[in-house]
Design an enzyme around this catalytic site. Structure first.
Site, PDB file in Angstrom:
ATOM      1  N   LYS A  65       0.809  -1.224   0.000  1.00 51.44           N
ATOM      2  CA  LYS A  65       0.000   0.000   0.000  1.00 51.44           C
ATOM      3  C   LYS A  65       0.841   1.272   0.000  1.00 51.44           C
ATOM      4  CE  LYS A  65      -4.061  -2.118   2.060  1.00 51.44           C
ATOM      5  NZ  LYS A  65      -5.200  -1.944   2.972  1.00 51.44           N
ATOM      6  N   GLY A 127       1.867   0.326   9.335  1.00 51.61           N
ATOM      7  CA  GLY A 127       1.868   0.245   7.878  1.00 51.61           C
ATOM      8  C   GLY A 127       0.796   1.131   7.257  1.00 51.61           C
ATOM      9  N   VAL A 129      -2.300   0.539   6.296  1.00 47.68           N
ATOM     10  CA  VAL A 129      -3.659   0.491   6.849  1.00 47.68           C
ATOM     11  C   VAL A 129      -3.725   1.217   8.190  1.00 47.68           C
ATOM     12  CG1 VAL A 129      -3.464  -1.730   8.076  1.00 47.68           C
ATOM     13  CG2 VAL A 129      -5.676  -0.986   7.197  1.00 47.68           C
ATOM     14  N   ASN A 149       4.533  -0.585  17.359  1.00 46.22           N
ATOM     15  CA  ASN A 149       4.920  -1.340  16.167  1.00 46.22           C
ATOM     16  C   ASN A 149       6.164  -2.159  16.457  1.00 46.22           C
ATOM     17  OD1 ASN A 149       4.412  -1.812  13.259  1.00 46.22           O
ATOM     18  ND2 ASN A 149       6.453  -0.960  13.013  1.00 46.22           N
ATOM     19  N   VAL A 209      -8.189  -5.896  11.732  1.00 45.25           N
ATOM     20  CA  VAL A 209      -8.463  -5.597  10.327  1.00 45.25           C
ATOM     21  C   VAL A 209      -8.464  -6.868   9.480  1.00 45.25           C
ATOM     22  CG1 VAL A 209      -7.521  -3.258  10.479  1.00 45.25           C
ATOM     23  CG2 VAL A 209      -6.038  -5.132   9.745  1.00 45.25           C
TER      24      VAL A 209
END
Length: 265
Positions: A65, A127, A129, A149, A209
């Site tokens: 992404k 990231g 998302v 993270n 997610v």
């Protein structure tokens, strides 16, 4: 026949072809939607396929992404703000990157009637998302966002963009109302996110997610501690609805039949 793709690595888990092919058939569009496993070196080839009209539209999932952004001729306002692209199309011979994750996440929380105003949110992951979710949460007026993270450098990069973020060491946890797994940990059934679930108490919302598998270990552990759990299925459906609309100018209906279609997996 128009061809659409979802690209990612891994990609086996994706239900995008099932959903989009259902809509293509329902709305009598002569097209097909497939999934394709890629390496980073393949991204340029995908863009060339769109330029040559071999592919009419592409959805992008992990881990591309952010990596796909430099290949775009232009970005929509949301994609530019997020620096994350999950939907690609061509207009006036230019390749445009869009982001439907932001709207998809907002609609998913609305679907379960979760009021985010003045809530404390803890995000796992940094990231593409995660960035989209932060933007959505800011629009939904949350009180505070904590983020953790596995690679602290990426978390600190996000803090440069969102100074109000508070970074937490991986494995540690603040007090929160809503915790969101925005990592890929859970795509494999043996994936475990090491958190002290017992100390969180009950009554929190644990959101993943990931939608396939339906219940990750993250959600299983949360459920044992009597918390509310929600996977990413509705976010997936809503972001797909927005992408389908971009490509076809048709806003597909989301009803019990669509939800049931994906419940079969």
């Amino acid at each position: 026949m128009k061809k659409y793709l979802v690209i990612g690595n891994p990609i086996d888990h994706s239900l995008s072809p099932k959903l989009h092919n259902y809509w293509l058939k329902k709305y009598n569009i002569n097209g097909i939607y497939e999934k394709r496993l890629l390496e980073k070196k393949d991204l340029k080839n995908i863009i060339e396929e769109i330029q040559h009209d071999d592919v009419a539209g592409v959805n992008v999932t992990v881990p591309f992404k952010k990596l796909i952004v430099p290949f775009m001729d232009g970005l929509t306002v949301l994609a530019d703000e997020a620096q994350s692209v999950n939907t690609i199309y061509k207009i006036d011979n230019k390749i445009i990157g869009d982001n439907t994750d932001i709207g998809g996440f907002e609609k998913a929380l609305e679907f379960i009637n979760f009021d985010t105003k003045d809530k404390i949110v803890f995000i796992l992951g940094a990231g593409g998302v995660a960035l989209s979710i932060i933007l959505a949460l800011k629009r939904l007026r949350v009180k505070k966002i904590f983020l953790s993270n596995r690679t602290e450098k990426e978390a600190k990069t996000l803090k440069k963009k969102f100074s109000e973020l508070e970074i937490i060491e991986w494995g540690k946890s603040p007090k929160f109302d809503l915790i969101i797994n925005a990592t890929s940990l859970g795509l494999n059934k043996n994936d475990v996110i090491k958190l002290d679930y017992e100390t969180f108490g009950s009554g929190k919302l644990f959101y993943d997610v990931i939608y396939n598998p339906v219940k990750t270990n993250f959600l299983k552990e949360a459920e044992k501690a009597e918390n509310t759990i929600e996977n990413g299925k509705m976010m997936f459906i809503y972001q797909a609805q927005l992408a389908f609309n971009i490509w076809t100018n048709i806003m597909p209906k989301i009803d019990s039949e669509v939800i049931k279609l994906l419940n079969n997996d």
